[in-house]
Design an enzyme around this catalytic site. Structure first.
Site, PDB file in Angstrom:
ATOM      1  N   ASP A  73      -2.618   0.884  18.828  1.00  0.00           N
ATOM      2  CA  ASP A  73      -1.846   1.674  18.041  1.00  0.00           C
ATOM      3  C   ASP A  73      -1.881   3.193  18.290  1.00  0.00           C
ATOM      4  O   ASP A  73      -0.806   3.934  18.067  1.00  0.00           O
ATOM      5  CB  ASP A  73      -2.427   1.507  16.416  1.00  0.00           C
ATOM      6  CG  ASP A  73      -1.806   0.046  15.817  1.00  0.00           C
ATOM      7  OD1 ASP A  73      -1.153  -0.556  16.287  1.00  0.00           O
ATOM      8  OD2 ASP A  73      -2.505  -0.075  14.706  1.00  0.00           O
ATOM      9  N   GLY A  74      -2.829   3.541  18.762  1.00  0.00           N
ATOM     10  CA  GLY A  74      -2.988   5.063  19.110  1.00  0.00           C
ATOM     11  C   GLY A  74      -1.758   5.142  20.253  1.00  0.00           C
ATOM     12  O   GLY A  74      -1.438   6.390  20.214  1.00  0.00           O
ATOM     13  N   ARG A  91     -19.146  20.983   3.220  1.00  0.00           N
ATOM     14  CA  ARG A  91     -18.674  21.855   2.050  1.00  0.00           C
ATOM     15  C   ARG A  91     -17.302  20.937   1.413  1.00  0.00           C
ATOM     16  O   ARG A  91     -16.899  20.052   1.890  1.00  0.00           O
ATOM     17  CB  ARG A  91     -17.802  22.923   2.272  1.00  0.00           C
ATOM     18  CG  ARG A  91     -18.725  23.872   3.047  1.00  0.00           C
ATOM     19  CD  ARG A  91     -19.979  24.429   2.098  1.00  0.00           C
ATOM     20  NE  ARG A  91     -19.537  25.286   0.997  1.00  0.00           N
ATOM     21  CZ  ARG A  91     -19.373  26.520   1.189  1.00  0.00           C
ATOM     22  NH1 ARG A  91     -19.657  27.341   2.294  1.00  0.00           N
ATOM     23  NH2 ARG A  91     -18.715  27.366   0.149  1.00  0.00           N
ATOM     24  N   ASP A 103     -13.212  15.268  -0.288  1.00  0.00           N
ATOM     25  CA  ASP A 103     -13.178  15.191   1.350  1.00  0.00           C
ATOM     26  C   ASP A 103     -11.982  15.492   2.011  1.00  0.00           C
ATOM     27  O   ASP A 103     -11.697  16.013   3.006  1.00  0.00           O
ATOM     28  CB  ASP A 103     -14.248  13.977   1.793  1.00  0.00           C
ATOM     29  CG  ASP A 103     -15.494  14.104   1.649  1.00  0.00           C
ATOM     30  OD1 ASP A 103     -15.999  15.164   1.004  1.00  0.00           O
ATOM     31  OD2 ASP A 103     -16.092  13.236   1.582  1.00  0.00           O
ATOM     32  N   ALA A 113      -3.385   1.562   7.766  1.00  0.00           N
ATOM     33  CA  ALA A 113      -4.339   2.395   8.672  1.00  0.00           C
ATOM     34  C   ALA A 113      -5.395   3.311   7.823  1.00  0.00           C
ATOM     35  O   ALA A 113      -6.234   2.508   6.991  1.00  0.00           O
ATOM     36  CB  ALA A 113      -3.419   3.342   9.572  1.00  0.00           C
ATOM     37  N   HIS A 114      -5.552   4.438   8.026  1.00  0.00           N
ATOM     38  CA  HIS A 114      -6.396   5.405   7.609  1.00  0.00           C
ATOM     39  C   HIS A 114      -6.256   5.198   5.795  1.00  0.00           C
ATOM     40  O   HIS A 114      -7.548   5.273   5.211  1.00  0.00           O
ATOM     41  CB  HIS A 114      -6.232   7.065   7.824  1.00  0.00           C
ATOM     42  CG  HIS A 114      -7.102   7.867   7.520  1.00  0.00           C
ATOM     43  ND1 HIS A 114      -7.083   9.164   7.654  1.00  0.00           N
ATOM     44  CD2 HIS A 114      -8.446   7.347   6.913  1.00  0.00           C
ATOM     45  CE1 HIS A 114      -8.209   9.769   7.145  1.00  0.00           C
ATOM     46  NE2 HIS A 114      -9.048   8.664   6.739  1.00  0.00           N
ATOM     47  N   ALA A 115      -5.219   5.056   5.173  1.00  0.00           N
ATOM     48  CA  ALA A 115      -5.150   5.054   3.893  1.00  0.00           C
ATOM     49  C   ALA A 115      -5.931   3.580   3.412  1.00  0.00           C
ATOM     50  O   ALA A 115      -6.345   3.647   2.259  1.00  0.00           O
ATOM     51  CB  ALA A 115      -3.726   5.028   3.200  1.00  0.00           C
ATOM     52  N   PHE A 116      -5.715   2.623   4.101  1.00  0.00           N
ATOM     53  CA  PHE A 116      -6.255   1.225   3.761  1.00  0.00           C
ATOM     54  C   PHE A 116      -7.798   1.439   3.910  1.00  0.00           C
ATOM     55  O   PHE A 116      -8.402   1.035   3.107  1.00  0.00           O
ATOM     56  CB  PHE A 116      -5.703   0.338   4.606  1.00  0.00           C
ATOM     57  CG  PHE A 116      -6.263  -0.971   4.458  1.00  0.00           C
ATOM     58  CD1 PHE A 116      -6.019  -1.984   3.353  1.00  0.00           C
ATOM     59  CD2 PHE A 116      -7.152  -1.592   5.412  1.00  0.00           C
ATOM     60  CE1 PHE A 116      -6.644  -3.095   3.349  1.00  0.00           C
ATOM     61  CE2 PHE A 116      -7.658  -2.754   5.227  1.00  0.00           C
ATOM     62  CZ  PHE A 116      -7.486  -3.701   4.097  1.00  0.00           C
ATOM     63  N   SER A 117      -8.184   2.184   4.815  1.00  0.00           N
ATOM     64  CA  SER A 117      -9.565   2.208   4.945  1.00  0.00           C
ATOM     65  C   SER A 117     -10.209   3.124   3.875  1.00  0.00           C
ATOM     66  O   SER A 117     -11.355   2.897   3.661  1.00  0.00           O
ATOM     67  CB  SER A 117     -10.005   2.901   6.566  1.00  0.00           C
ATOM     68  OG  SER A 117      -9.347   2.205   7.582  1.00  0.00           O
TER      69      SER A 117
END
Length: 310
Positions: free
Chosen positions: A75-76, A161, A180, A192-196
Site C-alpha cells: 500500500d505504501g 505533550r 494525541d 488504514a490508520h483510522a481503522f487502527s
C-alpha cells in the site's frame, strides 16, 4: 500506436526487483513501452526500461502519455504512485508484494494474468474520492494546499505533550479537547490508520469521510462519519502547549504551530483504480483481514463450496 506503461516499485527490495524482472518481458511482449520513475540508470538499462523523470525540467513525457500505471508493491508503494497520477485519469493497477496490500487489485502469483488483462484492456475503472487539505498558519501569507487518498492526520509534534484542538463541521463548533491526534480519512482510508485507531470500515462506494480522535481527553470523542459535502476544520489552539504536524497519507508532512487552521474537504479530483475483479467489497475484507467465515452458509453451501448435509 505506442502504448506506454509506467511501473512503480520499491527498487531497494529484492522481491520487488524480481517481480519487475518477470513483468517487463511480459509487458514488452504485449506491445508496451515500459517506463520507471524509481530505478537507477544502470538497472533500467539492464532491464530494458526507459526512465520517466516527472520532476525533471524539460522532461518529454507527461503522466497523461501513459495508458496505465502498474504498481509492484504494498500500500505504501501504491500511495507513492498515487502522487504521480494525481490530477490525471490514468488508472492505477496494484500488484501486492506486501503484507495486507488492501489497495492492491492482484497478488504476485497472478502477475502474468494481470499483465494480460491490462494489455487487453480487460478491466473496469473505479474512482476513489480524495481529501482536499488547506492549512492556514500564522505568519504565512499563503496557505499550504495538499491532498490525501487515505487520510490526513493532525498529530502532536512532541510525544510528551498533548495537542489542544477545536473541531468544527460546516462552520459550526463541535468539540474542543486535548489529544494525541485527529484523523480525517476517506472511505478508502477507513481500513488504514483510522481503522487502527478504532474507526469504522466504510464501503468504498459510500461518499463519506471518517473523523477519528486519538487518545482524546473528552467525554464526546467517538469516531464520526461525515457526508461528502461536509467541511471539517481542525484548529490548533493558541493555548495548546505544543504545535502539531499534518501528515497526509503517511508521506508528506507540514508543521502546524499553535494558531493554525486545517480545513479538510472532499476533493473534486479522484484517483482512478483499474479493477480486475467484480467481487464485492465484503470478499476483499475477508481475504485481506483473514476473517473467520467457515460457519457461513449461502445458497445451502459453506464458504468452501461444500454441501451442507447437517
Amino acid at each position: 500506436m505506442t502504448r506506454n506503461v509506467l511501473v512503480v516499485t520499491h527498487p531497494g527490495r529484492p522481491e520487488a526487483l524480481q517481480a519487475l524482472r518477470n513483468a517487463v518481458p511480459a509487458l514488452v511482449e504485449h506491445g508496451f513501452d515500459v517506463y520507471s520513475a524509481d530505478l537507477s540508470g544502470s538497472t533500467a538499462r539492464e532491464l530494458g526500461i526507459r526512465l520517466y523523470a516527472p520532476y525533471q525540467q524539460g522532461t518529454q513525457m507527461k503522466i497523461s502519455d501513459f495508458e496505465a500505471v502498474m504498481v509492484l508493491g504494498g500500500d505504501g508503494t501504491i500511495l507513492r504512485a498515487a502522487e504521480l497520477i494525481f490530477g490525471s485519469h490514468v488508472p492505477l493497477l496494484g500488484i501486492n508484494l506486501g503484507h495486507v496490500g488492501f489497495l492492491a487489485e492482484s497478488e504476485k502469483e497472478d502477475l502474468d494474468l494481470a499483465v494480460a488483462r491490462l494489455a487487453g484492456r480487460d478491466y473496469a475503472t473505479e474512482e476513489r474520492r480524495v481529501l482536499q487539505v488547506t492549512v492556514h498558519r500564522p505568519g504565512f501569507a499563503q496557505p499550504v494546499i495538499d491532498w490525501a487518498l487515505n487520510e490526513a492526520t493532525v498529530e502532536k509534534a512532541e510525544p510528551a505533550r498533548m495537542l489542544e484542538v477545536s473541531i468544527s463541521v460546516d462552520g459550526r463548533p463541535l468539540s474542543t479537547f486535548g489529544c494525541d491526534a485527529v484523523i480525517l480519512a476517506t472511505a478508502t482510508g477507513s481500513t488504514a490508520h483510522a481503522f487502527s485507531a478504532g474507526g469504522p470500515i466504510v464501503w468504498p462506494d459510500v461518499a463519506a469521510k471518517v473523523l477519528v480522535p486519538v487518545a482524546a481527553h473528552a467525554l464526546f470523542a467517538r469516531p464520526l462519519v461525515l457526508g461528502p459535502s461536509a467541511d471539517c476544520t481542525i484548529d490548533v489552539l493558541t493555548e495548546s502547549g505544543v504545535g502539531g504536524v499534518l501528515v497526509t497519507d503517511g508521506r508528506r508532512q507540514t508543521d502546524i504551530p499553535q494558531g493554525s487552521r486545517v480545513i479538510i474537504k472532499t476533493s473534486d479530483t479522484p484517483i482512478v483504480f483499474a479493477r480486475l475483479s467484480s467481487a464485492p467489497f465484503a470478499d476483499r475484507l475477508v481475504s485481506k483481514f483473514r476473517l473467520p467465515v467457515e460457519g457461513w452458509r449461502g445458497n445451502g453451501n459453506t464458504m468452501r463450496g461444500e454441501t451442507d448435509d447437517a
